[in-house]
Design a protein around this motif. Structure first.
Motif, PDB file in Angstrom:
ATOM      1  N   VAL A 102      57.832 -65.509 -50.767  1.00  0.00           N
ATOM      2  CA  VAL A 102      56.970 -64.436 -51.260  1.00  0.00           C
ATOM      3  C   VAL A 102      55.828 -64.132 -50.278  1.00  0.00           C
ATOM      4  CG1 VAL A 102      55.336 -63.792 -53.095  1.00  0.00           C
ATOM      5  CG2 VAL A 102      57.490 -64.952 -53.672  1.00  0.00           C
ATOM      6  N   ILE A 123      63.910 -60.492 -52.137  1.00  0.00           N
ATOM      7  CA  ILE A 123      64.230 -61.899 -52.398  1.00  0.00           C
ATOM      8  C   ILE A 123      65.338 -61.944 -53.447  1.00  0.00           C
ATOM      9  CG2 ILE A 123      63.371 -64.127 -53.205  1.00  0.00           C
ATOM     10  CD1 ILE A 123      60.576 -63.244 -52.323  1.00  0.00           C
ATOM     11  N   ILE A 166      61.805 -58.923 -56.158  1.00  0.00           N
ATOM     12  CA  ILE A 166      62.528 -60.152 -56.497  1.00  0.00           C
ATOM     13  C   ILE A 166      63.667 -59.823 -57.459  1.00  0.00           C
ATOM     14  CG2 ILE A 166      62.326 -62.457 -57.510  1.00  0.00           C
ATOM     15  CD1 ILE A 166      59.272 -62.226 -56.712  1.00  0.00           C
ATOM     16  N   LEU A 187      59.291 -57.456 -59.859  1.00  0.00           N
ATOM     17  CA  LEU A 187      60.243 -58.430 -60.396  1.00  0.00           C
ATOM     18  C   LEU A 187      61.160 -57.693 -61.360  1.00  0.00           C
ATOM     19  CD1 LEU A 187      61.283 -61.288 -61.182  1.00  0.00           C
ATOM     20  CD2 LEU A 187      59.299 -61.481 -62.721  1.00  0.00           C
TER      21      LEU A 187
END
Ligand SMILES: [Zn+2]
Length: 846
Positions: A841, A683, A654, A608
């Motif tokens: 995810v 993502i 992400i 992330l």
């Protein structure tokens, strides 16, 4: 009896005397208040000192603890006579509302409850300093005025709503300031590093969370709020340092449920504040910018619960440092800032004391009216239970807000379906719920459930649509009559656990229908259980299972032996879901568990991105989701550190909403594409989608008509160019979308939309929409025609926001790029989006 030595007795007497002296903040802290920032622990120490020194006037209570372990405090301050019967006053206050089971007639001579909340935004730091001075002057024996006011009021002080955010700012500031603060606004001490101190530990804005209560601090605070329900609530803030002070009355739009008295009392307070500001020659403004609409603020939420809620704003947040030179060339100091806040606090208590009887009477009238003639389109609401856990989450939301609801029985009604807008029959059973509007909390209920909110003015500070049935994705009907004969409850639905042939099960089946399914998957993946999912619906043991159903077979998990069954049942219990155990992997209809339409799933290693350029709010939503909602490990990486070696460690990356400089770097851009092509899943959320589009990744933004240039046959009205100068703020309205709800059509045969039917309601907060993928991509979530269902959207955007893509998946080599142009985790209250994000995810590309 033990004899106490005389010297010790003397010591006790002396220390007792010392205790009896309430110290001023300056005396206690050892520096002049406002000359530097006070860390949270010392604010706590000061509050304890006052409470110990003035036990007849102050009661201190710790109501909670923050994510980082800091105490959350309330101080109840009133006259000794009131403090002696504090619980009686509280009970009587609740009897005024009709919420309590005690139906004896309330005494409308009760003192008014005035609740002052400080420092909800951590880097709006002057207000907790002001809280100490306010507390002191309320108990200071030399201040006779406050003693008079406290006969008619109980003042509740929350000295710091957001201690983690405050200390993030204060510890940073104290680490960079020199012997004397530097007032030059361009210097280091006026520019906080990422993520800043505004939000809480998980970067949530606590002043957007009052109604939804997704955050620990709010959840703990509202328990106390429900017990007290103040007549007056002030939420202390700071704004940019060049701004004069702002206080009530607020700006339009006001929500239509706000009563004439709630409006009037804001003006009473505003005029009293103005009196003191005029005396000192301090500038202020009112009736501008800060409106009363979105229900989750520290002013609107108290208004929708019968009190007069207000926001007060001092200039100076974050960039104010401890002293700053403003536009006028004057130096604004921390002392100035805290003293202005102190002044409005005193003024509010004074005006409340002078109007205590009226405040209490109007408060009672508000609740009488709510119970007997509630506002709104519907008299009752029927909410159909889903197969998953959304109904449970809704029940928890209602309970937290003290909204009364009943469990339905087998019955039929006629109602208007929120999703279709059409009237028709509705059948209920005992899993569904019914909410009658005639209840003490009728106003908040109406605001949360209204299909469309009436805006008295379209320039608002926040989103304009939050209708709970759309947010939760739960089929809801509005009824035109009350539903009698049902019993109120607070007991949430229990999971349905079905076990077929449990003893000799060869496989366990878990439906994929909500966040709780994801919690289950997270647990078993971390226990190294091998799990698959079904791409197609199937039938086993006479039950139907939909796409996305998780399948755990005994054969694939030999190494776990007999413990497999208990791992599964423990994980299901923890997640609050049911499962079905079957005796054969032969399915009655559909593909068997050995089919290639049943996909093996790997526990993904997740990265992330965080840091400069990334939106802390967006990154925080994702972090909070992994860390607290599904308890799955996530690797947080500075966006500027991202490189090939880090990518090699990850399966999923992400990119929250943000601005990514590395996309401008050719080498890094190629490295990221190579990683996706070799099987990575990227993502991208919100503006990250736009940047990948700009970097030619393959998704194309739809151009607005303005960008396309005038078509020759498109005759423009020349007079429309003549804008009035005084209307300049309004001119942007046609192109403005403050946050409204759109209906999205889903291709639920794609894993990104597993667990949904054919529609999803998205919160659209901008004007971006993408062209449909022609090849190499899947159009999973699209807007067809103009599918806006609630909220305000500017007339220009209405034309643009149609026939385009919002959620899509692009295949690239072995990997995928998942584009989520709207935020499915919005403030963590958009419950129906959580599965969409989970699919991105865990499901896509497996
Ligand atoms: Zn603020």
């Amino acid at each position: 009896m033990t004899k106490i030595p005389a010297c010790l007795v003397l010591l006790l007497v002396i220390s007792g005397l010392a205790l009896a002296q309430v110290k001023s903040p300056d005396q206690f802290l050892g520096y002049k208040l406002g000359s530097r920032y006070t860390p949270h622990f010392n604010i706590v120490n000061y509050c304890r000192q006052v409470a110990e020194a003035a036990p007849d006037m102050v009661k201190l209570e710790q109501y909670g603890t923050t994510n980082e372990g800091r105490p959350l405090l309330l101080l109840y301050v009133t006259s000794p006579a009131n403090l002696a019967r504090l619980e009686e006053i509280r009970q009587n206050n609740l009897r005024l509302t009709g919420i309590t089971a005690d139906k004896t007639a309330p005494d409308d001579k009760n003192p008014a409850i005035v609740w002052l909340s400080y420092n909800v935004h951590g880097n709006e730091t002057s207000s907790s300093e002001a809280a100490m001075l306010t507390l002191y002057e309320l108990v200071n024996p030399a201040n006779t005025k406050t003693k008079e006011w406290l006969q008619h009021t109980v003042v509740i002080i929350d000295p710091c709503i957001n201690p983690d955010g405050r200390d993030r700012y204060v510890n940073w500031f104290n680490s960079v300031v020199g012997v004397n603060p530097n007032p030059q606004p361009f210097t280091r001490e006026h520019a906080e590093p990422w993520p800043g101190g505004r939000a809480n530990h998980y970067y949530f804005d606590l002043n957007r969370d009052w109604a939804w209560q997704t955050q620990l601090e709010t959840q703990q605070r509202i328990v106390k709020y429900n017990m007290w329900l103040p007549q007056v609530h002030v939420d202390y803030h700071e704004q940019l340092y060049n701004n004069p002070y702002y206080f009530a009355p607020a700006a339009e739009p006001y929500h239509e449920v706000i009563t004439p008295w709630q409006r009037e009392f804001q003006t009473i307070i505003g005029k009293n504040n103005a009196h003191y500001f005029d005396q000192n020659g301090w500038l202020f403004f009112t009736k501008e910018r800060f409106d009363l609409f979105y229900p989750s603020y520290g002013d609107t939420y108290p208004l929708y619960r019968g009190g007069v809620g207000m926001t007060f704003e001092q200039g100076g947040h974050s960039r104010g440092g401890a002293a700053v030179i403003n536009r006028d060339g004057d130096t604004l100091t921390l002392w100035d800032r805290l003293y202005h806040h102190f002044t409005t606090g005193m003024s509010t208590i004074e005006a409340s004391a002078q109007n205590a009887t009226k405040l209490v009477q109007e408060f009672k009238r508000y609740y009488d009216k709510a119970r007997t003639s509630p506002p709104g389109e519907f008299k009752a609401y029927v909410i159909k239970a889903d197969e998953g856990c959304k109904i449970v989450r809704l029940q928890q939301l209602l309970n937290r807000n003290n909204i009364e609801w009943c469990r339905a029985v087998n019955a039929s009604y006629t109602g208007i379906n929120y999703f279709t807008g059409k009237s028709g029959p509705v059948k209920t059973d005992s899993l569904d719920i019914v909410i009658n509007a005639n209840q003490p909390n009728a106003n908040l209920l109406k605001v949360l459930f209204e299909r469309n909110s009436h805006l008295s003015d379209s320039v608002t500070y926040d989103i304009t649509a939050w209708s709970v049935p759309f947010v939760y994705g739960l089929t809801t009907y509005g009824l035109s009559t009350y539903v009698a004969g049902l019993t109120k409850t607070t007991e949430i639905n229990k999971p349905q656990i079905k076990t077929l042939n449990g003893e000799h099960s060869v496989a366990w089946l878990i439906r994929w229908n909500g966040l709780n399914s994801v919690q289950f998957l997270s647990t078993i993946m971390q226990k190294k259980v091998k799990v698959r999912y079904a791409e197609q619906p199937f039938k086993a043991g006479n039950e139907d299972f939909d796409k996305g159903t998780l399948i755990i077979t005994r054969t694939s998990n030999q190494s776990l032996g007999e413990s497999l069954g208990s791992i599964i049942s423990n994980a299901a219990q923890k997640a609050g879901i049911g499962y079905t155990a079957v005796a054969s992997s032969f399915v009655d209809k559909g593909f068997d568990f050995g089919s290639e339409k049943v996909h093996g799933m790997q526990a993904p290693k997740i990265g992330l991105l965080a840091g400069d350029g990334v939106s802390p709010l967006s990154m925080g939503e994702v972090w909070h989701y992994f860390d607290t909602q599904i308890n799955y490990p996530v690797n947080i990486i500075w966006a500027n550190d991202l490189n090939k070696n880090i990518l090699r460690e990850l399966d999923v990356l992400i990119m929250p909403d943000g601005n990514y400089r590395f996309l401008a770097d050719r080498m890094m851009n190629d490295a990221l594409r190579d990683w996706v092509s070799s099987g990575g899943r990227l993502i991208a959320l919100e503006s990250a989608v736009g940047q990948l589009s700009a970097a030619d990744w393959g998704i194309k933004m739809k151009k607005s008509d303005d960008d396309k240039g005038d078509k020759p046959d498109d005759k423009k009205d020349d007079y429309s160019m003549l804008r009035r100068y005084e209307n300049r703020e309004r001119d942007f309205i046609p192109g403005f979308n403050p946050g409204s709800i759109y209906k999205v059509e889903l291709d639920n045969s794609h894993p990104l939309a597993f667990g949904y039917d054919e529609t999803y309601y998205t919160l659209k907060q901008d004007n971006t929409i993408y062209e449909f993928f022609k090849d190499m991509g899947w159009n999973v979530g699209v807007i067809r025609k103009d599918n806006q269902v609630a909220g305000f959207v500017g007339s220009k955007l209405k034309d643009q926001l149609k026939d385009g893509l919002l959620f899509g998946v692009q295949e690239m080599g072995q990997g995928e790029v998942i584009y989520l142009a709207d935020d499915p985790l919005f403030r963590s209250f958009w419950e129906n989006g959580k599965l969409l994000f989970s699919n991105a995810v865990f499901m896509v590309g497996q």
